[in-house]
Motif scaffolding. Structure first.
Motif, PDB file in Angstrom:
ATOM      1  N   ASP A 289       7.386   6.535  -1.250  1.00 30.78           N
ATOM      2  CA  ASP A 289       8.438   7.421  -1.741  1.00 30.78           C
ATOM      3  C   ASP A 289       9.771   6.913  -1.199  1.00 30.78           C
ATOM      4  O   ASP A 289       9.968   6.837   0.013  1.00 30.78           O
ATOM      5  N   ALA A 290      10.691   6.523  -2.095  1.00 32.40           N
ATOM      6  CA  ALA A 290      11.986   5.975  -1.686  1.00 32.40           C
ATOM      7  C   ALA A 290      13.034   6.324  -2.732  1.00 32.40           C
ATOM      8  O   ALA A 290      12.703   6.543  -3.905  1.00 32.40           O
ATOM      9  N   PRO A 291      14.323   6.398  -2.358  1.00 31.47           N
ATOM     10  CA  PRO A 291      15.376   6.734  -3.327  1.00 31.47           C
ATOM     11  C   PRO A 291      15.569   5.675  -4.400  1.00 31.47           C
ATOM     12  O   PRO A 291      16.040   5.992  -5.486  1.00 31.47           O
ATOM     13  N   CYS A 292      15.249   4.422  -4.120  1.00 29.69           N
ATOM     14  CA  CYS A 292      15.506   3.325  -5.063  1.00 29.69           C
ATOM     15  C   CYS A 292      14.252   2.486  -5.236  1.00 29.69           C
ATOM     16  O   CYS A 292      13.377   2.460  -4.374  1.00 29.69           O
ATOM     17  N   SER A 293      14.202   1.793  -6.350  1.00 27.33           N
ATOM     18  CA  SER A 293      13.183   0.765  -6.515  1.00 27.33           C
ATOM     19  C   SER A 293      13.501  -0.408  -5.593  1.00 27.33           C
ATOM     20  O   SER A 293      14.669  -0.740  -5.379  1.00 27.33           O
ATOM     21  N   LEU A 294      12.481  -1.014  -5.060  1.00 23.06           N
ATOM     22  CA  LEU A 294      12.700  -2.103  -4.109  1.00 23.06           C
ATOM     23  C   LEU A 294      11.516  -3.056  -4.148  1.00 23.06           C
ATOM     24  O   LEU A 294      10.382  -2.652  -4.384  1.00 23.06           O
ATOM     25  N   PRO A 295      11.773  -4.349  -3.921  1.00 26.10           N
ATOM     26  CA  PRO A 295      10.667  -5.310  -3.859  1.00 26.10           C
ATOM     27  C   PRO A 295       9.970  -5.214  -2.509  1.00 26.10           C
ATOM     28  O   PRO A 295      10.598  -5.366  -1.454  1.00 26.10           O
ATOM     29  N   ALA A 296       8.691  -4.951  -2.532  1.00 26.26           N
ATOM     30  CA  ALA A 296       7.962  -4.789  -1.273  1.00 26.26           C
ATOM     31  C   ALA A 296       6.498  -5.106  -1.509  1.00 26.26           C
ATOM     32  O   ALA A 296       6.009  -5.117  -2.641  1.00 26.26           O
ATOM     33  N   GLU A 297       5.816  -5.390  -0.412  1.00 24.58           N
ATOM     34  CA  GLU A 297       4.377  -5.597  -0.441  1.00 24.58           C
ATOM     35  C   GLU A 297       3.784  -4.927   0.787  1.00 24.58           C
ATOM     36  O   GLU A 297       4.447  -4.780   1.821  1.00 24.58           O
ATOM     37  N   ALA A 298       2.545  -4.490   0.650  1.00 22.85           N
ATOM     38  CA  ALA A 298       1.918  -3.697   1.707  1.00 22.85           C
ATOM     39  C   ALA A 298       0.530  -4.250   2.012  1.00 22.85           C
ATOM     40  O   ALA A 298      -0.120  -4.878   1.168  1.00 22.85           O
ATOM     41  N   ALA A 299       0.093  -3.999   3.255  1.00 23.89           N
ATOM     42  CA  ALA A 299      -1.256  -4.385   3.681  1.00 23.89           C
ATOM     43  C   ALA A 299      -1.707  -3.417   4.758  1.00 23.89           C
ATOM     44  O   ALA A 299      -0.881  -2.761   5.428  1.00 23.89           O
ATOM     45  N   LEU A 300      -3.002  -3.315   4.932  1.00 23.99           N
ATOM     46  CA  LEU A 300      -3.555  -2.492   6.006  1.00 23.99           C
ATOM     47  C   LEU A 300      -3.530  -3.271   7.319  1.00 23.99           C
ATOM     48  O   LEU A 300      -3.635  -4.495   7.337  1.00 23.99           O
ATOM     49  N   CYS A 301      -3.387  -2.520   8.415  1.00 21.76           N
ATOM     50  CA  CYS A 301      -3.441  -3.128   9.746  1.00 21.76           C
ATOM     51  C   CYS A 301      -4.237  -2.214  10.661  1.00 21.76           C
ATOM     52  O   CYS A 301      -4.479  -1.040  10.352  1.00 21.76           O
ATOM     53  N   TRP A 302      -4.636  -2.753  11.810  1.00 23.24           N
ATOM     54  CA  TRP A 302      -5.465  -2.021  12.778  1.00 23.24           C
ATOM     55  C   TRP A 302      -4.656  -1.863  14.058  1.00 23.24           C
ATOM     56  O   TRP A 302      -4.191  -2.829  14.651  1.00 23.24           O
ATOM     57  N   ARG A 303      -4.491  -0.596  14.466  1.00 22.49           N
ATOM     58  CA  ARG A 303      -3.694  -0.300  15.660  1.00 22.49           C
ATOM     59  C   ARG A 303      -4.599   0.296  16.733  1.00 22.49           C
ATOM     60  O   ARG A 303      -5.180   1.359  16.546  1.00 22.49           O
ATOM     61  N   ALA A 304      -4.690  -0.393  17.848  1.00 29.27           N
ATOM     62  CA  ALA A 304      -5.514   0.084  18.958  1.00 29.27           C
ATOM     63  C   ALA A 304      -4.658   0.896  19.921  1.00 29.27           C
ATOM     64  O   ALA A 304      -3.438   0.705  20.010  1.00 29.27           O
ATOM     65  N   PRO A 305      -5.256   1.828  20.666  1.00 26.84           N
ATOM     66  CA  PRO A 305      -4.475   2.584  21.648  1.00 26.84           C
ATOM     67  C   PRO A 305      -3.904   1.671  22.723  1.00 26.84           C
ATOM     68  O   PRO A 305      -4.443   0.601  23.006  1.00 26.84           O
ATOM     69  N   GLY A 306      -2.811   2.096  23.308  1.00 29.29           N
ATOM     70  CA  GLY A 306      -2.215   1.322  24.395  1.00 29.29           C
ATOM     71  C   GLY A 306      -0.907   0.661  24.051  1.00 29.29           C
ATOM     72  O   GLY A 306      -0.328  -0.039  24.886  1.00 29.29           O
ATOM     73  N   GLY A 307      -0.415   0.844  22.837  1.00 26.93           N
ATOM     74  CA  GLY A 307       0.889   0.289  22.492  1.00 26.93           C
ATOM     75  C   GLY A 307       0.879  -1.126  21.974  1.00 26.93           C
ATOM     76  O   GLY A 307       1.946  -1.724  21.796  1.00 26.93           O
ATOM     77  N   ASP A 308      -0.300  -1.716  21.747  1.00 23.91           N
ATOM     78  CA  ASP A 308      -0.340  -3.071  21.200  1.00 23.91           C
ATOM     79  C   ASP A 308       0.129  -3.051  19.741  1.00 23.91           C
ATOM     80  O   ASP A 308      -0.040  -2.056  19.035  1.00 23.91           O
ATOM     81  N   PRO A 309       0.715  -4.152  19.265  1.00 20.44           N
ATOM     82  CA  PRO A 309       1.169  -4.200  17.871  1.00 20.44           C
ATOM     83  C   PRO A 309       0.003  -4.005  16.895  1.00 20.44           C
ATOM     84  O   PRO A 309      -1.136  -4.376  17.181  1.00 20.44           O
TER      85      PRO A 309
END
Length: 494
Positions: A289-309
């Protein structure tokens, strides 16, 4: 999110009057004529060949006046092009002549004469349009009933919608009949050119500089280049790439044009991503959901506890192109709170949200196993860790490597949750709670033993320094060895 087309309108000048243009919906050309007349537009354009003037065989319809009007042809609510409507006024010219024979009369009938006296008139009216680099010719068939045929009198008009034109261009229009009995009419028109407009930024302020003459009044409109009913208050944080400025002269047949000066503004793009949100619709569907159309791509990621990227799951999954406000599907079997969505634009991370955290709870200390399937039913497993994907089993010193055999046993016994599966591989989330509890139990037991030993050592050291009988006047201590330990016995003197 839906936003209105016109967001803010203001007038520059004294007591201006804003005149809007008529909107034509749809891409098709059309024609209509005065009451009593019948008219039809040929389906396709014709060659622009006026030919020579020939004598009229009798009364004929002839163009007498051209009139133009600017309109808007709209494919959608906000997708409109400037268009020129042309009205051709017709009159009856010439007089009746008796035909010498039927063959000659029949040839005249094709030119607009059906019968001598009290007959309807027909004509083929050509409109020729030129506006560099465009040139078109259309053919209009018009029929006037006998009741309206009066020599030398106007019978009405036929209107054509419409010739597309560009702002500031010069257009030329000719009209004649086919065959051509009289000199063609011509009309030249200079479409209005809009004023010069410049946009500059000074800190948090944006300056709009409009260069117009002192005598001319103009209107200015700031609008969202989107659709949908909504009221929005504009401030400097609302500057986004699709925010456009519209300007038009306040005079009859005024034409509106627009510029979008914030398309390349870094602050506008920053505001856009700050306003963008990811929405989880179902367990497996979501949208941007965004105010404008925009070029973007998305992917899933895995986030572990502890603040790691958050670690992108590419491969085995892939980046997917994203369209604003379009529902997308995750290739997942189950959701997990550690699964997050990363949205990139121009190879830069712009947005990241863990969509399942609200419904499935906080992050879990699970380990993600990546199964890779090869030919001949070969498969390999690795555990996703901050340092990379550790093969199982492994002799590395990472946590997953130390627990590799246990994780493989949990996978075989069905204790791991399968999140994704296809011909190339699978993803499994294996809980680590029981191993963490065992580890902490051993740590606490070691701490208790160490504390007990330290207390005993300090106490013995203190007693040895004082010696027997030195604890309190009138008291006597004696030592008693019991089972390798020491027991203190207090004897009260009488």
């Amino acid at each position: 999110m839906p936003v209105p087309w016109f967001l803010l309108s203001l007038a520059l000048g004294r007591s201006p009057v804003v005149l809007s243009l008529e909107r034509l919906v749809g891409p098709q050309d059309a024609t209509h004529c005065s009451p009593g007349l019948s008219c039809r537009l040929w389906d396709s354009d014709i060659l622009c060949l006026p030919g020579d003037i020939v004598p009229a065989p009798g009364p004929v319809l002839a163009p007498t006046h051209l009139q133009t009007e600017l309109v808007l042809r709209c494919q959608k609510e906000t997708d409109c092009d400037l268009c020129l409507r042309v009205a051709v006024h017709l009159a009856v010219h010439g007089h009746w002549e008796e035909p010498e024979d039927e063959e000659k009369f029949g040839g005249a009938a094709d030119s607009g004469v059906e019968e001598p006296r009290n007959a309807s008139l027909q004509a083929q009216v050509v409109l020729s349009f030129q506006a560099y680099p465009t040139a078109r010719c259309v053919l209009l068939e018009v029929q006037v009933p006998a009741a309206l045929v009066q020599f030398g009198q106007s019978v009405g008009s036929v209107v054509y919608d419409c010739f597309e034109a560009a702002l500031g261009s010069e257009v030329r229009i000719w009209s004649y009949t086919q065959p051509r009995y009289e000199k063609e009419l011509n009309h030249t028109q200079q479409l209005p050119a809009l004023p010069w407009l410049n946009v500059s930024a000074d800190g948090d302020n944006v300056h709009l500089v409009l260069n117009v003459s002192e005598e001319q009044h103009f209107g200015l409109s700031l609008y969202w280049n989107q659709t949908g009913p909504q009221i929005i208050t504009l401030n400097h944080t609302d500057l986004v790439p699709c925010l456009c400025i519209q300007v038009w002269p306040l005079e009859p047949d005024s034409v509106r044009t627009n510029i979008c000066p914030f398309r390349e503004d870094p602050r506008a793009h920053q505001n856009l991503w700050q306003a963008a949100r990811l929405q989880l619709l179902t367990l497996q569907s979501w949208l941007l959901d965004a105010p404008c159309s925009l070029p973007a791509e998305a992917a899933l990621c895995w986030r572990a506890p502890g603040g790691d990227p958050c670690q992108p799951l590419v491969p085995p999954l892939s980046w997917e192109n994203v369209t604003v406000d379009k529902v997308l599907e995750f290739p997942l079997l189950k959701g997990h709170p550690n699964l997050c969505v990363q949205v990139n634009s121009s190879e830069k991370l712009q947005l990241q949200e863990c969509l399942w955290a609200d419904s499935l709870g906080p992050l879990k200390d699970d380990v993600l196993l990546l199964e890779t399937r090869g030919p001949q039913d070969n498969r390999s497993l690795c555990a996703l860790e901050p340092s990379g994907c550790t093969s199982l089993p492994s002799k590395a010193s990472t946590r997953a490597a130390r627990l590799g055999e246990y994780l493989l046993q949990d996978l075989q016994s069905g204790q791991c949750l399968q999140l994704w599966d296809d011909d190339l591989g699978a993803l499994w989330a294996c809980p680590m709670d029981k191993y963490i509890h065992k580890r902490w139990a051993l740590v606490w037991l070691a701490c208790l033993l160490f504390a007990a030993a330290l207390s005993l050592i300090l106490l013995l050291k203190k007693d040895h320094a004082k010696g027997p009988g030195e604890n309190h006047p009138g008291q006597l201590w004696r030592w008693k060895h019991c089972l390798g330990g020491r027991e203190f016995v207090q004897i009260q003197r009488q």
